[in-house]
Design a protein around this motif. Structure first.
Motif, PDB file in Angstrom:
ATOM      1  N   TYR A  45       0.822  -1.209   0.000  1.00  0.00           N
ATOM      2  CA  TYR A  45       0.000   0.000   0.000  1.00  0.00           C
ATOM      3  C   TYR A  45       0.856   1.259   0.000  1.00  0.00           C
ATOM      4  O   TYR A  45       0.542   2.247  -0.671  1.00  0.00           O
ATOM      5  CB  TYR A  45      -0.940   0.008   1.208  1.00  0.00           C
ATOM      6  N   LYS A  49       0.770   3.928  -3.032  1.00  0.00           N
ATOM      7  CA  LYS A  49       0.321   5.300  -2.750  1.00  0.00           C
ATOM      8  C   LYS A  49       1.276   6.323  -3.343  1.00  0.00           C
ATOM      9  O   LYS A  49       0.854   7.359  -3.873  1.00  0.00           O
ATOM     10  CB  LYS A  49       0.197   5.506  -1.243  1.00  0.00           C
ATOM     11  N   HIS A  52       0.410   6.755  -6.832  1.00  0.00           N
ATOM     12  CA  HIS A  52      -1.023   7.048  -7.056  1.00  0.00           C
ATOM     13  C   HIS A  52      -1.741   5.865  -7.708  1.00  0.00           C
ATOM     14  O   HIS A  52      -2.590   6.033  -8.592  1.00  0.00           O
ATOM     15  CB  HIS A  52      -1.188   8.307  -7.914  1.00  0.00           C
TER      16      HIS A  52
END
Length: 251
Positions: A45, A49, A52
């Motif tokens: 994750y 992130k 994006h």
């Protein structure tokens, strides 16, 4: 066994390495198995992130189907083998062209539809296609095969936000035309000037926020029992209306 299979990278080491070192444009989707260790999930994750990217948690059997007979270890990345064009460069390149025409696809999910649309776009002289990075098919081998070579001739740009992209293109003088059941009959559509045709998702159509940005909506009249067309078929009909305006028959 290799950690790359068709349009996928799989396995913890290979997947993490790809997330760390490759451009976000190379990654179409991140699939993470439900229930993997918290530390590993947090790592995935965190890396996603930064680029994006959306992580989609799925059951193990989903990953098994994506990469059969492979030890995916709970992580599969859907990747693109094809280069995307830069939208700013494309807009600049066609700035002085008479009646430049772009096609924007709002979350077309079926790669066969995207490939067919690419084929129609090439046939009708579309200058470029805009797709979102999230919740949509990217450029894959299935898309390439369905496009029968058109993928090599029609620039495809991938952007973070279609609404924001629409606002920026409007500043550059583009007019936006979207498909909607209550729109004007497409046969009256005048495609002169800088135009962007927006095609919605196969089931949901154009998203409400993007639909609000349209300067005009278009509909394809139907007299049969079925009141909708496949997204790629509808796109082809509308693109040939554009071509008819550009290349009217001589009397």
């Amino acid at each position: 066994m290799t950690s790359v299979k068709g349009d996928f990278v799989f396995g913890r080491h290979a997947g993490i390495d790809f997330l760390k070192n490759e451009s976000a444009d190379k990654i179409n989707k991140v699939f993470l198995q439900n229930g993997v260790q918290t530390e590993f999930a947090n790592q995935v994750y965190g890396l996603a992130k930064k680029k994006h990217l959306i992580v989609q948690e799925v059951p193990k059997n989903k990953l098994d189907k994506l990469v059969p007979d492979a030890n995916h270890q709970g992580l599969v990345l859907a990747i693109s083998s094809f280069e995307y064009a830069d939208l700013d460069d494309l807009v600049e390149k066609i700035a002085d062209k008479e009646n430049p025409f772009l096609l924007m696809l709002d979350s077309i999910e079926d790669p066969h539809n995207l490939g067919s649309i690419l084929r129609s776009a090439d046939a009708t002289g579309v200058d470029g296609i805009i797709i979102p990075k999230r919740r949509a098919s990217g450029l894959t081998s299935v898309v390439a095969k369905t496009s029968t070579g058109a993928i090599d001739h029609v620039p495809v740009c991938r952007v973070n936000n279609l609404v924001q992209t629409t606002k920026e293109l409007k500043k550059a003088g583009y007019w936006f035309f979207g498909t909607a059941m209550e729109g004007q009959d497409y046969r009256y559509w005048d495609t002169k000037g800088k135009c962007v045709l927006v095609i919605g998702n196969e089931g949901k159509g154009i998203s409400p926020l993007l639909l609000k940005q349209m300067d005009q909506t278009l509909t394809i009249p139907m007299v049969g029992h079925v009141q909708s067309l496949n997204a790629s078929v509808a796109t082809g009909v509308l693109l040939y209306q554009m071509l008819n305006n550009k290349m009217p028959l001589s009397k």
